[in-house]
Design an enzyme around this catalytic site. Structure first.
Site, PDB file in Angstrom:
ATOM      1  N   ASP A  39     -94.562   0.917   3.067  1.00 49.47           N
ATOM      2  CA  ASP A  39     -94.108   2.004   2.212  1.00 49.47           C
ATOM      3  C   ASP A  39     -92.877   2.616   2.912  1.00 49.47           C
ATOM      4  O   ASP A  39     -92.634   2.337   4.094  1.00 49.47           O
ATOM      5  CB  ASP A  39     -95.272   3.014   2.123  1.00 49.47           C
ATOM      6  CG  ASP A  39     -94.866   4.336   1.549  1.00 49.47           C
ATOM      7  OD1 ASP A  39     -94.269   4.344   0.467  1.00 49.47           O
ATOM      8  OD2 ASP A  39     -95.140   5.376   2.193  1.00 49.47           O
ATOM      9  N   ASP A  49     -91.113   6.398   2.377  1.00 51.98           N
ATOM     10  CA  ASP A  49     -91.150   7.820   2.765  1.00 51.98           C
ATOM     11  C   ASP A  49     -92.465   8.174   3.446  1.00 51.98           C
ATOM     12  O   ASP A  49     -93.543   7.880   2.933  1.00 51.98           O
ATOM     13  CB  ASP A  49     -90.962   8.709   1.529  1.00 51.98           C
ATOM     14  CG  ASP A  49     -89.551   8.618   0.995  1.00 51.98           C
ATOM     15  OD1 ASP A  49     -88.666   9.274   1.552  1.00 51.98           O
ATOM     16  OD2 ASP A  49     -89.338   7.854   0.031  1.00 51.98           O
ATOM     17  N   ASP A  86     -98.489   5.993   3.443  1.00 54.65           N
ATOM     18  CA  ASP A  86     -99.016   7.348   3.688  1.00 54.65           C
ATOM     19  C   ASP A  86     -99.451   8.065   2.422  1.00 54.65           C
ATOM     20  O   ASP A  86    -100.006   9.158   2.480  1.00 54.65           O
ATOM     21  CB  ASP A  86     -97.936   8.219   4.352  1.00 54.65           C
ATOM     22  CG  ASP A  86     -96.836   8.567   3.376  1.00 54.65           C
ATOM     23  OD1 ASP A  86     -96.372   7.648   2.659  1.00 54.65           O
ATOM     24  OD2 ASP A  86     -96.457   9.750   3.291  1.00 54.65           O
TER      25      ASP A  86
HETATM   26  O1  LIG Z   1     -93.635   5.357  -2.095  1.00 48.37           O
HETATM   27  P1  LIG Z   1     -92.741   6.182  -1.221  1.00 48.37           P
HETATM   28  O2  LIG Z   1     -91.641   5.381  -0.581  1.00 48.37           O
HETATM   29  O3  LIG Z   1     -93.528   6.965  -0.195  1.00 48.37           O
HETATM   30  O4  LIG Z   1     -92.052   7.214  -2.221  1.00 48.37           O
HETATM   31  C1  LIG Z   1     -92.778   8.337  -2.758  1.00 48.37           C
HETATM   32  C2  LIG Z   1     -91.832   9.483  -2.995  1.00 48.37           C
HETATM   33  O5  LIG Z   1     -91.067   9.589  -1.791  1.00 48.37           O
HETATM   34  C3  LIG Z   1     -89.981  10.527  -1.784  1.00 48.37           C
HETATM   35  O6  LIG Z   1     -90.515  11.845  -1.757  1.00 48.37           O
HETATM   36  C4  LIG Z   1     -91.228  12.170  -0.572  1.00 48.37           C
HETATM   37  O7  LIG Z   1     -90.308  12.127   0.552  1.00 48.37           O
HETATM   38  C5  LIG Z   1     -89.228  13.107   0.485  1.00 48.37           C
HETATM   39  C6  LIG Z   1     -88.327  12.884   1.695  1.00 48.37           C
HETATM   40  O8  LIG Z   1     -89.024  12.936   2.886  1.00 48.37           O
HETATM   41  C7  LIG Z   1     -89.836  14.524   0.448  1.00 48.37           C
HETATM   42  O9  LIG Z   1     -88.787  15.477   0.347  1.00 48.37           O
HETATM   43  C8  LIG Z   1     -90.774  14.632  -0.774  1.00 48.37           C
HETATM   44  O10 LIG Z   1     -91.399  15.906  -0.777  1.00 48.37           O
HETATM   45  C9  LIG Z   1     -91.846  13.551  -0.710  1.00 48.37           C
HETATM   46  O11 LIG Z   1     -92.660  13.559  -1.870  1.00 48.37           O
HETATM   47  C10 LIG Z   1     -89.078  10.313  -2.961  1.00 48.37           C
HETATM   48  O12 LIG Z   1     -88.060  11.294  -2.939  1.00 48.37           O
HETATM   49  C11 LIG Z   1     -89.858  10.329  -4.260  1.00 48.37           C
HETATM   50  O13 LIG Z   1     -89.006  10.078  -5.329  1.00 48.37           O
HETATM   51  C12 LIG Z   1     -90.921   9.233  -4.180  1.00 48.37           C
HETATM   52  O14 LIG Z   1     -91.675   9.246  -5.380  1.00 48.37           O
END
Ligand SMILES: O=P(O)(O)OC[C@H]1O[C@H](O[C@H]2O[C@H](CO)[C@@H](O)[C@H](O)[C@H]2O)[C@H](O)[C@@H](O)[C@@H]1O
Length: 370
Positions: free
Chosen positions: A120, A122, A314
């Protein structure tokens, strides 16, 4: 079934230049998403809408609150930095032990088998930050992922759009599944930059018909949250994120209500809650778990006797992938979390720095066992 004709509307130039698996090979036929994957009849639509609305009205705000990291930490421990001595934490660690501490066990079960790595983005390869555009990957993490990909087939499976996550990761030797697995290249990304190999890029986009709808809902969401300080909308191509990390808690209810109102006009879309983010996506039978199965199949890694997939993530959406590995009875899910969580993963790592350590260990082990 030739999926290249299944979408009436193609608005994406990449999709036009790269046929959608131009006639799926027979081993991938099972992965076509039938139109019945979402509720098609008027009755079903209204019933599921009612359920979604009810869930949103009653549960969305609760879900938003419970995804607040400080609340979760405080609920679990009453402190911000749980230690192994904390009884609640150590009970969880007994159920979901550290993948670092269990490394020998993990590689022992992979002895003589192929490992495939799924990551994954983020919160796994980059720490969670306030501004989604600044969630860059550190050069040392990039080096660790590059090394892993030298020895094991490696894929990134992210909720971000495929192009966005590629911008962050910048490694052409990987496979990418963006938009929660709804946008997959079953060939390394470097194929896409080579015109001759374009046709082999094996682009799989089971929600392609939703592209115009996603653009439309993005516009509506941008409009409604524009007055809420700190709210942000991110178009992830086949899904949309509404971020509330920087929104004052007193306005969370407003965010939930406005998103809910917008979705009333889009019965074929649903909303789920991630890490301080509401994720709007098509109601189709497709998720990160299905994406992992698809990749394993299309990369010829489907033999459960011979291949050990390792998936590290995560987020709640990563649970679909953990579940698939559990059900296949081979491979391991590894949850990245500092707090106890209900999970289908077998192991845990506390944060991206531990993820990097694990990836480095994997490479070192492979080099020594060759
Ligand atoms: O599947 P992932 O790669 O984990 O993506 C899920 C979401 O990730 C991002 O948002 C998350 O990370 C951001 C940066 O650290 C944070 O600001 C946010 O609060 C988190 O939810 C991404 O921006 C989303 O569009 C994804 O859905």
């Amino acid at each position: 079934m030739d999926l290249s004709n299944s979408s009436p509307v193609i608005t994406d130039p990449v999709a036009i230049s790269q046929p959608l698996l131009g006639g799926l090979p027979s081993n991938l036929m099972q992965f076509s998403v039938m139109p019945g994957g979402y509720s098609g009849s008027g009755m079903n639509v209204s019933v599921s809408r009612l359920k979604i609305e009810e869930a949103l009205v009653n549960g969305l705000l609760d879900a938003m609150k419970s995804s607040s990291p400080r609340r979760r930490l405080n609920a679990a421990f009453g402190q911000d930095n749980p230690s192994d001595e904390d009884p609640a934490y150590s009970a969880w660690m007994a159920k979901c032990p550290s993948a670092l501490a269990s490394f020998k066990q993990i590689v022992a079960s992979a002895q003589g088998k192929k490992i495939a790595v799924f990551l994954d983005y983020d919160g796994t390869l980059s720490p969670i930050v306030d501004d989604p555009d600044k969630a860059v990957m550190s050069p040392v993490m990039r080096a660790a992922v590059r090394n892993v990909a030298k020895y094991f087939p490696t894929a990134i499976v992210s909720g971000r759009s495929r192009s966005k996550v590629f911008e962050f990761v910048k490694l052409k030797e990987l496979y990418y599944a963006g938009s929660h697995g709804m946008d997959i290249t079953a060939s390394p990304a470097n194929y896409e930059h080579n015109a001759e190999k374009c046709k082999q890029a094996n682009l799989f986009q089971p929600a392609r018909e939703f592209l115009p709808m996603i653009d439309e809902v993005t516009k509506s969401l941008l409009q409604v949250v524009s007055g809420i300080e700190g709210a942000a909308v991110e178009n992830n191509k086949f899904c949309v994120s509404v971020h509330y990390r920087k929104v004052a808690e007193k306005d969370w209810e407003l965010v939930a209500r406005l998103v809910n109102e917008v979705l009333e006009a889009f019965p074929r879309l649903k909303v789920t809650n991630g890490r301080m983010v509401l994720e709007v996506r098509p109601v189709i039978d497709w998720d990160k778990g299905k994406a992992v199965e698809f990749l394993l199949q299309s990369l010829g890694l489907n033999d459960t006797e011979d291949v050990i997939p390792i998936y590290i993530g995560d987020d709640r959406t990563d649970e679909d992938a953990f579940k698939v590995l559990r059900q296949r009875g081979c491979g391991f899910g590894i949850l990245v979390s500092q707090v106890p969580k209900e999970t289908q993963a077998f192991y845990s790592l506390r944060d991206p720095s531990e993820v990097m350590e694990f990836l480095n260990l994997l490479v070192r082990w492979k080099k020594h066992s060759m």
